[in-house]
Design a protein around this motif. Sequence first.
Motif, PDB file in Angstrom:
ATOM      1  N   TYR A  19       5.713  -8.427  -0.175  1.00 26.42           N
ATOM      2  CA  TYR A  19       6.283  -7.988   1.092  1.00 26.42           C
ATOM      3  C   TYR A  19       5.287  -7.146   1.881  1.00 26.42           C
ATOM      4  CZ  TYR A  19       9.213  -5.704   4.522  1.00 26.42           C
ATOM      5  OH  TYR A  19       9.722  -5.234   5.703  1.00 26.42           O
ATOM      6  N   LEU A  20       4.596  -6.243   1.211  1.00 25.36           N
ATOM      7  CA  LEU A  20       3.598  -5.412   1.897  1.00 25.36           C
ATOM      8  C   LEU A  20       2.466  -6.268   2.473  1.00 25.36           C
ATOM      9  CD1 LEU A  20       3.364  -2.322  -0.463  1.00 25.36           C
ATOM     10  CD2 LEU A  20       4.379  -2.436   1.818  1.00 25.36           C
ATOM     11  N   GLY A  21       2.099  -7.322   1.756  1.00 28.13           N
ATOM     12  CA  GLY A  21       1.065  -8.225   2.270  1.00 28.13           C
ATOM     13  C   GLY A  21       1.521  -8.934   3.530  1.00 28.13           C
ATOM     14  N   LEU A  22       2.787  -9.302   3.598  1.00 31.33           N
ATOM     15  CA  LEU A  22       3.316  -9.969   4.784  1.00 31.33           C
ATOM     16  C   LEU A  22       3.550  -8.985   5.926  1.00 31.33           C
ATOM     17  CD1 LEU A  22       5.871 -12.377   3.108  1.00 31.33           C
ATOM     18  CD2 LEU A  22       3.681 -12.975   4.139  1.00 31.33           C
ATOM     19  N   ALA A  23       3.885  -7.742   5.592  1.00 31.96           N
ATOM     20  CA  ALA A  23       4.205  -6.751   6.613  1.00 31.96           C
ATOM     21  C   ALA A  23       2.968  -6.012   7.133  1.00 31.96           C
ATOM     22  CB  ALA A  23       5.197  -5.738   6.050  1.00 31.96           C
ATOM     23  N   ALA A  24       1.859  -6.138   6.442  1.00 38.14           N
ATOM     24  CA  ALA A  24       0.644  -5.418   6.848  1.00 38.14           C
ATOM     25  C   ALA A  24       0.087  -6.001   8.147  1.00 38.14           C
ATOM     26  CB  ALA A  24      -0.404  -5.507   5.753  1.00 38.14           C
ATOM     27  N   PRO A  25      -0.418  -5.133   9.014  1.00 41.04           N
ATOM     28  CA  PRO A  25      -1.038  -5.634  10.248  1.00 41.04           C
ATOM     29  C   PRO A  25      -2.276  -6.468   9.935  1.00 41.04           C
ATOM     30  CG  PRO A  25      -0.649  -3.259  10.365  1.00 41.04           C
ATOM     31  CD  PRO A  25      -0.365  -3.692   8.966  1.00 41.04           C
ATOM     32  N   ALA A  26      -2.537  -7.447  10.765  1.00 42.57           N
ATOM     33  CA  ALA A  26      -3.667  -8.353  10.536  1.00 42.57           C
ATOM     34  C   ALA A  26      -4.991  -7.599  10.528  1.00 42.57           C
ATOM     35  CB  ALA A  26      -3.691  -9.443  11.598  1.00 42.57           C
ATOM     36  N   GLY A  27      -5.091  -6.534  11.285  1.00 39.27           N
ATOM     37  CA  GLY A  27      -6.341  -5.772  11.329  1.00 39.27           C
ATOM     38  C   GLY A  27      -6.721  -5.184   9.981  1.00 39.27           C
ATOM     39  N   ILE A  28      -5.732  -4.767   9.227  1.00 45.97           N
ATOM     40  CA  ILE A  28      -6.011  -4.204   7.900  1.00 45.97           C
ATOM     41  C   ILE A  28      -6.501  -5.292   6.955  1.00 45.97           C
ATOM     42  CG2 ILE A  28      -4.926  -3.178   5.868  1.00 45.97           C
ATOM     43  CD1 ILE A  28      -3.156  -1.598   7.761  1.00 45.97           C
ATOM     44  N   LEU A  29      -5.889  -6.458   7.031  1.00 50.02           N
ATOM     45  CA  LEU A  29      -6.244  -7.542   6.123  1.00 50.02           C
ATOM     46  C   LEU A  29      -7.608  -8.143   6.428  1.00 50.02           C
ATOM     47  CD1 LEU A  29      -2.786  -9.302   5.930  1.00 50.02           C
ATOM     48  CD2 LEU A  29      -3.772  -7.657   4.342  1.00 50.02           C
ATOM     49  N   GLU A  30      -8.142  -7.908   7.605  1.00 49.55           N
ATOM     50  CA  GLU A  30      -9.438  -8.461   7.981  1.00 49.55           C
ATOM     51  C   GLU A  30     -10.606  -7.542   7.628  1.00 49.55           C
ATOM     52  OE1 GLU A  30     -10.019 -11.533   9.080  1.00 49.55           O
ATOM     53  OE2 GLU A  30      -7.877 -11.877   8.801  1.00 49.55           O
ATOM     54  N   ARG A  31     -10.328  -6.363   7.122  1.00 48.63           N
ATOM     55  CA  ARG A  31     -11.397  -5.437   6.750  1.00 48.63           C
ATOM     56  C   ARG A  31     -12.180  -5.995   5.567  1.00 48.63           C
ATOM     57  NH1 ARG A  31      -8.152   0.286   7.102  1.00 48.63           N
ATOM     58  NH2 ARG A  31      -7.899   0.252   9.370  1.00 48.63           N
ATOM     59  N   PRO A  32     -13.511  -5.799   5.559  1.00 46.98           N
ATOM     60  CA  PRO A  32     -14.336  -6.347   4.464  1.00 46.98           C
ATOM     61  C   PRO A  32     -13.932  -5.823   3.078  1.00 46.98           C
ATOM     62  CG  PRO A  32     -15.722  -5.619   6.278  1.00 46.98           C
ATOM     63  CD  PRO A  32     -14.329  -5.192   6.596  1.00 46.98           C
ATOM     64  N   LEU A  33     -13.587  -4.542   2.979  1.00 45.46           N
ATOM     65  CA  LEU A  33     -13.208  -3.988   1.683  1.00 45.46           C
ATOM     66  C   LEU A  33     -11.929  -4.640   1.163  1.00 45.46           C
ATOM     67  CD1 LEU A  33     -13.608  -1.939  -0.597  1.00 45.46           C
ATOM     68  CD2 LEU A  33     -12.260  -0.326   0.753  1.00 45.46           C
ATOM     69  N   VAL A  34     -10.960  -4.841   2.037  1.00 45.72           N
ATOM     70  CA  VAL A  34      -9.701  -5.469   1.625  1.00 45.72           C
ATOM     71  C   VAL A  34      -9.945  -6.910   1.207  1.00 45.72           C
ATOM     72  CG1 VAL A  34      -7.400  -6.147   2.407  1.00 45.72           C
ATOM     73  CG2 VAL A  34      -8.323  -3.917   3.055  1.00 45.72           C
ATOM     74  N   LYS A  35     -10.770  -7.625   1.937  1.00 41.25           N
ATOM     75  CA  LYS A  35     -11.087  -9.021   1.574  1.00 41.25           C
ATOM     76  C   LYS A  35     -11.784  -9.088   0.220  1.00 41.25           C
ATOM     77  CE  LYS A  35     -11.444 -11.366   5.993  1.00 41.25           C
ATOM     78  NZ  LYS A  35     -12.328 -12.144   6.863  1.00 41.25           N
ATOM     79  N   ARG A  36     -12.706  -8.160  -0.003  1.00 42.73           N
ATOM     80  CA  ARG A  36     -13.443  -8.153  -1.276  1.00 42.73           C
ATOM     81  C   ARG A  36     -12.505  -7.828  -2.444  1.00 42.73           C
ATOM     82  NH1 ARG A  36     -18.468  -8.177  -3.385  1.00 42.73           N
ATOM     83  NH2 ARG A  36     -18.997  -6.621  -4.967  1.00 42.73           N
ATOM     84  N   LEU A  37     -11.642  -6.833  -2.250  1.00 42.72           N
ATOM     85  CA  LEU A  37     -10.684  -6.495  -3.305  1.00 42.72           C
ATOM     86  C   LEU A  37      -9.732  -7.651  -3.580  1.00 42.72           C
ATOM     87  CD1 LEU A  37      -9.799  -2.790  -2.499  1.00 42.72           C
ATOM     88  CD2 LEU A  37     -11.072  -3.654  -4.451  1.00 42.72           C
ATOM     89  N   ALA A  38      -9.284  -8.318  -2.539  1.00 42.46           N
ATOM     90  CA  ALA A  38      -8.374  -9.450  -2.715  1.00 42.46           C
ATOM     91  C   ALA A  38      -9.046 -10.589  -3.475  1.00 42.46           C
ATOM     92  CB  ALA A  38      -7.864  -9.933  -1.366  1.00 42.46           C
ATOM     93  N   ALA A  39     -10.344 -10.729  -3.307  1.00 42.32           N
ATOM     94  CA  ALA A  39     -11.062 -11.789  -4.018  1.00 42.32           C
ATOM     95  C   ALA A  39     -11.331 -11.421  -5.472  1.00 42.32           C
ATOM     96  CB  ALA A  39     -12.377 -12.090  -3.304  1.00 42.32           C
ATOM     97  N   LEU A  40     -11.571 -10.135  -5.748  1.00 44.23           N
ATOM     98  CA  LEU A  40     -11.966  -9.721  -7.096  1.00 44.23           C
ATOM     99  C   LEU A  40     -10.802  -9.311  -7.987  1.00 44.23           C
ATOM    100  CD1 LEU A  40     -15.180  -7.661  -6.286  1.00 44.23           C
ATOM    101  CD2 LEU A  40     -15.014  -9.999  -7.140  1.00 44.23           C
ATOM    102  N   LEU A  41      -9.701  -8.906  -7.415  1.00 50.88           N
ATOM    103  CA  LEU A  41      -8.581  -8.405  -8.204  1.00 50.88           C
ATOM    104  C   LEU A  41      -8.004  -9.452  -9.168  1.00 50.88           C
ATOM    105  CD1 LEU A  41      -6.929  -5.873  -8.706  1.00 50.88           C
ATOM    106  CD2 LEU A  41      -5.346  -6.657  -6.956  1.00 50.88           C
ATOM    107  N   PRO A  42      -7.780 -10.695  -8.755  1.00 53.08           N
ATOM    108  CA  PRO A  42      -7.255 -11.674  -9.725  1.00 53.08           C
ATOM    109  C   PRO A  42      -8.202 -11.915 -10.899  1.00 53.08           C
ATOM    110  CG  PRO A  42      -6.975 -12.491  -7.491  1.00 53.08           C
ATOM    111  CD  PRO A  42      -7.820 -11.257  -7.396  1.00 53.08           C
ATOM    112  N   VAL A  43      -9.505 -11.896 -10.648  1.00 48.30           N
ATOM    113  CA  VAL A  43     -10.475 -12.086 -11.730  1.00 48.30           C
ATOM    114  C   VAL A  43     -10.406 -10.925 -12.713  1.00 48.30           C
ATOM    115  CG1 VAL A  43     -12.934 -12.307 -12.252  1.00 48.30           C
ATOM    116  CG2 VAL A  43     -11.988 -13.448 -10.247  1.00 48.30           C
TER     117      VAL A  43
END
Length: 102
Positions: A19-43
């Motif tokens: 829900y937080l992922g869907l409710a988060a503003p697009a600007g937050i999700l486009e930040r490089p740190l957030v993108k990197r964490l989203a890519a590395l967290l499942p691994v």
Amino acid sequence: MHTWIAIGVTAVGCYLVKYLGLAAPAGILERPLVKRLAALLPVALLAALTAQQTFGEGQGLMLDARAAGVAAAAVALVLRAPFLLVVAVAVAVAAGVRALGG
């Protein structure tokens, strides 16, 4: 009973994270740190789960056939074997160690 509480808390937590992922503003999700964490967290989570399932035994550590299978799979990965061959090698080594009494 503690297991069901943990399952319930985990289910609610997963729902809230979605829900937080869907409710988060697009600007937050486009930040490089957030993108990197989203890519590395499942691994990282998969590696932690694999380590816990391979070496965990109750409250302690255990080295048995599972550890030998994971080690063999790591060697096969270093040698750049195809994924199915990596799995087959891990299974064969773990089965061989268990058959030998390990």
